[in-house]
Design an enzyme around this catalytic site. Structure first.
Site, short mmCIF file in Angstrom:
data_model
loop_
_atom_site.label_atom_id
_atom_site.label_comp_id
_atom_site.label_asym_id
_atom_site.label_seq_id
_atom_site.Cartn_x
_atom_site.Cartn_y
_atom_site.Cartn_z
CE1 TYR A 41 -4.05 1.65 -0.21
CE2 TYR A 41 -3.56 2.59 1.93
CZ TYR A 41 -4.34 2.54 0.79
OH TYR A 41 -5.42 3.38 0.67
CE LYS B 126 -21.35 -19.75 -15.61
NZ LYS B 126 -22.29 -20.67 -16.24
#
Length: 488
Positions: free
Chosen positions: A116, A171
């Site tokens: 970060y 899915k």
């Protein structure tokens, strides 16, 4: 017409029961379940004392009503105390089926500074200078959006976005399990074509591909066509192309079994929606002898009026003999029946009217267009979409490998050449020396399938585009259908 529905793991229940501690008690339980038409899959002793035994009995039933009947039958037995009934499908879905996990450790300040701020700023600047680096330096290289508006959820209809979420989660789980692809559900609270196109275009920078799912026809054709024009990543409508790939693969091997050629057969397709249209388009491209498309109003033919553009194209480019009757009449003398429509439309007697060595793909789920047990009395090869029947034609054979190949190739579009390559790869995994009437497609758990499909798609993506044929053949249906009504 009424048929006896087949028990399925999708309606599996576990019943906690206390019975007397005698030699016959457990036998009475399993006998009762069998007499009620369910299938015992497990029986576990949970606890016992000198006078009683507590067991968990797990069985597959046909539907929720059948499950209630099984419980009632057990409750009616002397000395049996039914204490709890658990629906195993709902238990599996508690809290959802997928999660985000980090690929990097964040154990100290040093690692945080690189993952970060401030270190991440350098990566942001690199991508700003060269946007193509997003595929290399972000999740874009391996991430797919599974997009739905909930307008055509499985065979259940227009349930809306929230109710479609369990399917999209599933899915995404399949993408990861079979293709190593990170996928995320994106369910949209709109069924306006313009809004869907705008939303998907806006979120596309984070993804390497778009998988459209459970969007009703004919609107799905226009959405796919417009997104393909707007985006530089593949757009793939699984209900269309995934189904078509798997059907072509299965039909390739089924025709090998019966010794027929695609160019010589007449195919009847029940269901002219997204899946049926894509199947017919791919079969026409491959040179099928003839196709008759049937929907609620019967066979599509040029004499019909008021058809949407996709149906008008089918009416004009199929059905050489201009047959205008119902489905049962259409399949008389046909070599192949492909159903992607609704349950119980045909009987075994209807299948008996088909040509010798006929092929039946009854793919409506959970109940097919014809009882497969009846179809097998007359057809040489029978396939369904069910996992508890031979020859399950399931899109999971296609889409994980298709996207794996497209992502690896940094493909910018999904092409027909990729579809044909994927179908051939699936068919070839079985092997000509191993195919037979009950084995025309590989198992969805065959570890060879996704890598083979990925390799075939990757090769197709990296090959130069073929030169235009002298006869361009049928035009691209999604483009034709782009003017279709947005009504679900």
């Amino acid at each position: 017409m009424a048929i006896t529905r087949l028990p399925s793991a999708g309606f599996s229940i576990t019943i906690r029961i206390a019975v007397p501690a005698d030699a016959s008690s457990i036998g009475r339980l399993t006998t009762s379940v069998g007499e009620a038409g369910a299938i015992v899959t497990a029986l576990d002793v949970v606890d016992s004392d000198p006078t009683s035994v507590i067991v968990d009995l797990t069985c597959d039933t046909a539907d929720a009503g059948h499950a209630d009947q099984v419980v009632d039958a057990l409750t009616a037995l002397d000395g049996v105390d039914v204490r709890k009934v658990s629906d195993r499908t709902f238990l599996l879905h508690l809290g959802g089926k997928i999660e985000v996990s980090s690929k990097v450790a964040l154990r100290n300040r040093d690692e945080l500074s690189r993952a970060y701020t401030p270190g991440v700023a350098r990566v942001c600047m690199a991508i700003a200078e060269n946007p193509a680096d997003a595929r290399r330096l972000t999740i874009k290289r391996n991430t797919v959006a599974v997009v739905s508006d909930g307008s055509a959820v499985l065979g259940l209809g227009n349930l809306g976005p929230a109710a479609s979420l369990p399917v999209m989660e599933g899915k995404a789980a399949l993408f990861k399990r079979f293709g190593g692809v990170d996928a995320w559900p994106v369910v949209l609270d709109t069924q306006d074509t313009d809004e869907i196109v705008a939303i998907v275009k806006a979120i596309a920078p984070a993804y390497g591909g778009i998988n459209l799912e459970d969007i009703a026809a004919p609107r799905c054709f226009e959405i796919e066509a417009r997104l393909r024009e707007l985006l530089d990543i593949p757009v793939f409508h699984d209900d269309q192309h995934g189904t078509a790939i798997c059907v072509l693969a299965a039909l390739t091997n089924a025709l090998r079994v019966v010794g027929k050629q695609l160019a010589d057969v007449r195919v009847v397709v029940s269901g002219a929606g997204a899946a049926g249209t894509a199947i017919m388009k791919l079969l026409l491209r491959q040179g099928v002898g003839d196709i008759v498309a049937c929907d609620r109003q019967g066979a599509l033919h040029p004499g019909l009026t008021g058809l949407n553009p996709a149906w008008q194209w089918l009416a004009d480019n199929t059905n050489k003999e201009n047959y205008s009757g119902d489905l049962a009449g259409a399949i008389r003398g046909a070599d192949v029946f492909i159903g992607v429509s609704a349950p119980n439309l045909l009987t075994g007697d209807d299948i008996a009217t088909m040509a010798k060595d006929s092929i039946v793909f009854a793919l409506a789920n959970p109940d097919p267009e014809v009882d497969p047990r009846e179809a097998r009395k007359h057809a040489a090869v029978v396939a369904t979409g069910r996992s508890d029947q031979p020859n399950q034609i399931n899109n999971v054979l296609a889409f994980p490998g298709v996207f794996r190949g497209m992502l690896d190739a940094h493909a910018e579009a999904f092409t027909e050449e990729m579809a044909i390559a994927a179908a051939r790869a699936i068919a070839d995994v079985v092997g000509e020396e191993k195919i037979n009437p009950t084995v025309i497609v590989p198992s969805v758990f065959d570890s060879r399938v996704a890598p083979a499909v990925a390799a075939a798609v990757r090769a197709a993506a990296q090959s130069p585009a073929p030169p235009p044929a002298a006869d361009p053949g049928p035009p691209d249906l999604p483009e034709i259908a782009a003017t279709a009504s947005a009504t679900p």
